[in-house]
Design an enzyme around this catalytic site. Structure first.
Site, short mmCIF file in Angstrom:
data_model
loop_
_atom_site.label_atom_id
_atom_site.label_comp_id
_atom_site.label_asym_id
_atom_site.label_seq_id
_atom_site.Cartn_x
_atom_site.Cartn_y
_atom_site.Cartn_z
N GLY A 61 -68.22 -46.35 -53.88
CA GLY A 61 -69.44 -46.59 -53.12
C GLY A 61 -69.32 -46.49 -51.61
N GLY A 91 -67.65 -43.92 -50.20
CA GLY A 91 -67.36 -42.52 -49.88
C GLY A 91 -65.89 -42.26 -49.66
N SER A 145 -63.65 -41.02 -51.66
CA SER A 145 -63.17 -39.72 -52.15
C SER A 145 -63.55 -38.62 -51.15
CB SER A 145 -63.73 -39.43 -53.54
OG SER A 145 -65.13 -39.45 -53.54
N ALA A 146 -64.78 -38.63 -50.68
CA ALA A 146 -65.20 -37.61 -49.72
C ALA A 146 -64.41 -37.71 -48.42
CB ALA A 146 -66.70 -37.76 -49.43
N ALA A 147 -64.12 -38.94 -47.99
CA ALA A 147 -63.36 -39.14 -46.75
C ALA A 147 -61.97 -38.52 -46.89
CB ALA A 147 -63.26 -40.63 -46.43
N ASP A 152 -72.19 -37.39 -49.29
CA ASP A 152 -70.95 -38.11 -48.94
C ASP A 152 -70.03 -37.27 -48.05
OD1 ASP A 152 -71.91 -40.02 -50.65
OD2 ASP A 152 -69.98 -40.36 -51.65
#
Ligand code: PMV
Length: 311
Positions: A98, A100, A102-104, A145
């Site tokens: 929640g 982000g 993974s996107a980071a 994200d």
């Protein structure tokens, strides 16, 4: 050695509605994931994951993370076997569902590879690569994200439902503002919850249409009140948005409890953020002392609270 970073994010307006082409507003968090890439001898990459994380998160995501790393290399025109490196993830963003995370990490890796192999990518290309990386975690991400992870700041995002380029605008606000993120400690499946909302939409198109219409007004208003730095106005819209999310059945008693506790403690507004049915909520709490009051109120209910800033 190449280095890179990616921001965490919180969705202020538009989770679920973004899937159907409605505008959404997300803000990067001040916490980041960092990545270091160093060339090594060998046949493939070595991963050193030093990110702080919710217990069990790294183990649960291990396979998805491996798929995501392969995707990022491929999208960058590299291969994990042809370009062996040590990848070290770190930073102060706590890896959890929640925020982000993974996107980071995808954005941080894309930037670090770009740096180490002098690929000359601009942010637009880094964002495209991070999006490919995100697909390793969940098949059809909306793209919000990775966009927040790459650009930071406030983002107005509209998914292009025909598959063309998404609309992305950076919004400017007066100055950063304190928020509290409450963690229910429950993990939910984005795929499942998004699927249930779709069933609801198909089963009751009239009701869903009314809710979408109301949300559309909220999104436009939110954009203006944010840019005018009318934080009380933003808070009221967050409250209204939470009610709509309750109507589409994506809240749960833990999220509602934290939302209520935040409002009682003086938050300008509070709502669930992200997928819902577990996961996180966000409260708007300008000023350090209000932030502390609200965080304590959430903790008093037995949940974790993160004190951070948006904008
Ligand atoms: O739970 P998160 O932070 O990954 O957010 C999911 C947001 C949804 O709108 C529910 C799905 C999406 O792909 O945008």
């Amino acid at each position: 050695m190449g280095v890179g970073y990616g921001y965490g994010k919180t969705i202020l307006f538009g989770e679920h509605f973004v899937v159907y082409g409605m505008p959404s507003i997300a803000s990067a968090l001040e916490s980041k994931t960092t990545c270091k890439v160093e060339r090594i001898e060998g046949n493939t990459y070595v991963l050193v994951d030093e990110r702080p994380a919710t217990p069990g998160y790294k183990k649960e995501k291990f396979e998805e993370q491996a798929a995501s790393i392969e995707n990022v290399f491929l999208a960058a025109g590299l291969s994990t076997s042809g370009n062996p490196v040590r990848i070290t993830f770190g930073g102060d963003l706590k890896a959890a569902s929640g925020v982000g995370a993974s996107a980071a990490s995808c954005a941080a890796l894309a930037r670090a590879l770009n740096d180490e192999f002098s690929l000359g990518f601009d942010d637009k290309r880094i964002n495209e690569i991070a999006y490919e990386g995100e697909k390793g975690y969940h098949g059809t991400p909306s793209g919000i994200d990775n966009t927040a992870a790459v650009y930071g700041g406030f983002i107005w995002f509209v998914k292009n439902l025909s598959g063309g380029e998404n609309t992305m605008e950076l919004l400017k606000i007066g100055k950063p503002v304190e928020i509290v993120i409450g963690n229910s400690g429950l993990t939910s499946s984005t795929k499942e919850v998004v699927g249930d909302v779709r069933k609801l939409k198909e089963g009751n198109p009239e009701k869903f249409g009314r809710i979408m219409g109301e949300y559309g007004g909220i999104a436009d208003n939110a954009r203006h009140t944010l840019q005018a730095y009318d934080l009380h106005g933003v808070g009221k819209l967050m409250d209204r948005c939470h009610s709509l999310l309750q109507e589409i059945t994506v809240s749960c008693k833990e999220l509602d409890l934290m939302v209520e506790a935040s409002r009682k403690a003086g938050a300008y507004g509070a709502k669930l953020t992200g997928t819902g049915r577990g996961g996180l909520m966000v409260a708007l709490t300008p000023g350090k002392s209000l932030q502390e009051e609200v965080a304590k109120a959430i903790e008093a209910e037995g949940f974790f609270a993160i004190r951070t800033k948006i904008g």
